[in-house]
Enzyme design. Structure first.
Site, PDB file in Angstrom:
ATOM      1  N   GLY A  11       0.823  -1.217   0.000  1.00  0.00           N
ATOM      2  CA  GLY A  11       0.000   0.000   0.000  1.00  0.00           C
ATOM      3  C   GLY A  11       0.846   1.251   0.000  1.00  0.00           C
ATOM      4  N   GLY A  12       1.993   1.188  -0.666  1.00  0.00           N
ATOM      5  CA  GLY A  12       2.896   2.340  -0.732  1.00  0.00           C
ATOM      6  C   GLY A  12       2.429   3.346  -1.768  1.00  0.00           C
ATOM      7  CB  ILE A  14       2.441   1.733  -7.113  1.00  0.00           C
ATOM      8  CG1 ILE A  14       3.706   2.321  -7.739  1.00  0.00           C
ATOM      9  CG2 ILE A  14       1.531   1.172  -8.216  1.00  0.00           C
ATOM     10  CD1 ILE A  14       4.519   1.347  -8.579  1.00  0.00           C
ATOM     11  N   GLY A  15       0.533   1.514  -4.584  1.00  0.00           N
ATOM     12  CA  GLY A  15      -0.648   0.886  -3.969  1.00  0.00           C
ATOM     13  C   GLY A  15      -1.732   1.905  -3.641  1.00  0.00           C
ATOM     14  CG  ASP A  34       2.281  -2.316   3.299  1.00  0.00           C
ATOM     15  OD1 ASP A  34       3.298  -2.847   3.786  1.00  0.00           O
ATOM     16  OD2 ASP A  34       2.334  -1.515   2.349  1.00  0.00           O
ATOM     17  CG  ASN A  98      11.993  -6.441  -3.886  1.00  0.00           C
ATOM     18  OD1 ASN A  98      11.798  -6.199  -2.691  1.00  0.00           O
ATOM     19  ND2 ASN A  98      12.114  -5.496  -4.791  1.00  0.00           N
ATOM     20  CG  ASN A 123      10.596  -2.876 -11.182  1.00  0.00           C
ATOM     21  OD1 ASN A 123      10.413  -3.606 -12.162  1.00  0.00           O
ATOM     22  ND2 ASN A 123      10.300  -1.582 -11.182  1.00  0.00           N
ATOM     23  CG  HIS A 178       9.626  -2.905 -16.749  1.00  0.00           C
ATOM     24  ND1 HIS A 178       9.180  -1.858 -17.501  1.00  0.00           N
ATOM     25  CD2 HIS A 178       9.520  -2.494 -15.466  1.00  0.00           C
ATOM     26  CE1 HIS A 178       8.832  -0.855 -16.701  1.00  0.00           C
ATOM     27  NE2 HIS A 178       9.036  -1.217 -15.465  1.00  0.00           N
TER      28      HIS A 178
HETATM   29  N1  APR Z   1       3.821  -7.816   2.007  1.00  0.00           N
HETATM   30  C1  APR Z   1       3.102  -6.716   1.686  1.00  0.00           C
HETATM   31  N2  APR Z   1       3.635  -5.509   1.475  1.00  0.00           N
HETATM   32  C2  APR Z   1       4.947  -5.392   1.619  1.00  0.00           C
HETATM   33  C3  APR Z   1       5.781  -6.471   1.937  1.00  0.00           C
HETATM   34  C4  APR Z   1       5.162  -7.733   2.147  1.00  0.00           C
HETATM   35  N3  APR Z   1       5.871  -8.816   2.470  1.00  0.00           N
HETATM   36  N4  APR Z   1       7.049  -6.027   1.999  1.00  0.00           N
HETATM   37  C5  APR Z   1       7.025  -4.704   1.722  1.00  0.00           C
HETATM   38  N5  APR Z   1       5.749  -4.322   1.498  1.00  0.00           N
HETATM   39  C6  APR Z   1       5.225  -2.994   1.191  1.00  0.00           C
HETATM   40  C7  APR Z   1       5.990  -1.863   1.870  1.00  0.00           C
HETATM   41  O1  APR Z   1       5.664  -1.787   3.253  1.00  0.00           O
HETATM   42  C8  APR Z   1       5.525  -0.655   1.082  1.00  0.00           C
HETATM   43  O2  APR Z   1       4.388  -0.033   1.653  1.00  0.00           O
HETATM   44  O3  APR Z   1       5.318  -2.685  -0.174  1.00  0.00           O
HETATM   45  C9  APR Z   1       5.135  -1.263  -0.269  1.00  0.00           C
HETATM   46  C10 APR Z   1       5.957  -0.732  -1.430  1.00  0.00           C
HETATM   47  O4  APR Z   1       5.652   0.600  -1.567  1.00  0.00           O
HETATM   48  P1  APR Z   1       6.718   1.738  -1.979  1.00  0.00           P
HETATM   49  O5  APR Z   1       8.000   1.483  -1.267  1.00  0.00           O
HETATM   50  O6  APR Z   1       6.052   3.060  -1.823  1.00  0.00           O
HETATM   51  O7  APR Z   1       7.022   1.425  -3.505  1.00  0.00           O
HETATM   52  P2  APR Z   1       6.160   1.842  -4.808  1.00  0.00           P
HETATM   53  O8  APR Z   1       6.650   3.137  -5.320  1.00  0.00           O
HETATM   54  O9  APR Z   1       4.716   1.686  -4.527  1.00  0.00           O
HETATM   55  O10 APR Z   1       6.656   0.708  -5.818  1.00  0.00           O
HETATM   56  C11 APR Z   1       6.368  -0.646  -5.566  1.00  0.00           C
HETATM   57  O11 APR Z   1       6.593  -1.368  -7.839  1.00  0.00           O
HETATM   58  O12 APR Z   1       7.294  -0.305  -9.792  1.00  0.00           O
HETATM   59  C12 APR Z   1       7.656  -1.127  -8.731  1.00  0.00           C
HETATM   60  O13 APR Z   1      10.002  -0.615  -8.473  1.00  0.00           O
HETATM   61  C13 APR Z   1       8.738  -0.508  -7.881  1.00  0.00           C
HETATM   62  O14 APR Z   1       9.214  -2.584  -6.787  1.00  0.00           O
HETATM   63  C14 APR Z   1       8.594  -1.315  -6.647  1.00  0.00           C
HETATM   64  C15 APR Z   1       7.097  -1.548  -6.542  1.00  0.00           C
END
Ligand code: APR
Length: 311
Positions: A11-12, A14-15, A34, A98, A123, A178
């Site tokens: 839920g970051g 993009i989420g 998340d 990841n 990614n 990509h």
């Molecule tokens: N389960 C659920 N969520 C998780 C987990 C997990 N095991 N581990 C990490 N997260 C969550 C993080 O807590 C964070 O809120 O994934 C979210 C990622 O959000 P951001 O860091 O804001 O990244 P964002 O810009 O949304 O990109 C997400 O998409 O395009 C790709 O390169 C980018 O890999 C990245 C992904």
């Protein structure tokens, strides 16, 4: 008819945007998932979007959670879970972390919604979608990676900016992995049906192709911290919408090729028809010799990153 259930894993940046777009399009009820440490953040985002609904009057129930049980029976998952690359971390370090997250996500999705359609955004995309597929054991048509939809949208946006025309009338697909080796098929791109190559001189086209290849990096540099989120979210939502509404749109996506374009056993960006059966078809067409060799180079890059997953 009950509403569809859309679960967003991560839920970051993009989420959060995925949740907003899915709600505005009334695609269904939305769960933003998340890790426990970020539960407050996703609950807050969900509540914020709930309070925005009266303006446009869209009906959707949005909740934040860190409990997989809340995601039972979801129709669609969009996975953005992962950590971004931090200073001092190399590509392999990022892939290892990841990959661990993706394996955990795959086994949980399998438990709570074994028949769902899963769109991977995390990614390095080409490795992550492969890892999800291998770990979950899902049918190949129910797993897809979001890459080409975004790369194509970027290319189309740059062309429209160059020509000074509506972005709506620019069509062009970007195939392959990509990464820097992606393959924009400029030969088949058009502006309102007129070939792009007759409207944009070759030197300018080359500049635009290169800008597209590094478009993600251009934004990372500007942000200084974090990566693009508006266009990636919109790209994934179009794929989810095509599935949920059985629109059968043809979108370049990382789909599993089994012989298509001469590719065997890898997820790679190809024109994919998405409907209620997931990726229902890959639309194959004759590539030029240059395009074939470009696709082979991108395939090598995809093979390399997949090899690193050791799956
Ligand atoms: N389960 C659920 N969520 C998780 C987990 C997990 N095991 N581990 C990490 N997260 C969550 C993080 O807590 C964070 O809120 O994934 C979210 C990622 O959000 P951001 O860091 O804001 O990244 P964002 O810009 O949304 O990109 C997400 O998409 O395009 C790709 O390169 C980018 O890999 C990245 C992904």
């Amino acid at each position: 008819m009950s509403r569809a259930k859309i679960s967003l894993i991560g839920g970051g940046q993009i989420g959060g945007n995925l949740a907003l777009l899915a709600a505005q399009k009334e695609l269904g009820d939305i769960k933003i998932f998340d890790i426990p440490n970020a539960e407050g953040m996703v609950k807050g985002k969900a509540l914020d979007i709930m309070q925005l609904r009266p303006h446009d009057g869209f009906d959707a129930d949005i909740t934040g959670t860190s409990d997989w049980n809340d995601l039972k029976g979801s129709d669609v998952f969009i996975v953005t879970a992962g950590i971004p690359r931090k200073p001092g971390m190399n590509r392999e370090d990022l892939l290892d972390i990841n990959l661990g997250i993706m394996k955990d996500v795959a086994s949980n999705i399998k438990k709570v919604a074994p028949n769902s359609f899963v769109i991977i955004v995390s990614n390095p995309l080409d490795a992550m979608v492969y890892a999800f597929y291998k770990t979950s054991g899902f049918k190949k048509n129910m797993v897809v990676g979001m890459a080409g939809a975004l790369d194509s949208a970027r290319f189309r946006a740059f062309i429209a900016m160059e020509v000074g025309c509506s972005v709506q009338d620019v069509t062009c697909m970007v195939l392959g992995g990509h990464g820097d080796t992606m393959v924009p098929i400029t030969r088949l791109g058009t502006i309102g049906g007129v070939p792009i190559e007759t409207l944009v001189p070759p030197d300018r086209l080359e500049v635009i192709v290169n800008r597209t290849r590094f478009a993600g990096g251009e934004i990372v540099k500007l942000f200084g911290n974090g990566s693009a989120f508006y266009a990636p979210a919109q790209s994934a939502i179009e794929m989810a919408e095509s599935f949920l509404r059985d629109k059968k749109r043809v979108i370049p996506c990382a789909s599993l090729c089994e012989g298509e374009f001469g590719i065997e056993g890898y997820f790679i960006g190809v024109p994919s028809l998405i409907g209620k059966g997931g990726v229902e078809k890959i639309l194959e067409f004759e590539l030029s010799n240059n395009e074939k060799s470009a696709l082979n180079s991108t395939l090598d890059a995809v093979k390399q990153t997949v090899k690193e997953t050791k799956l």
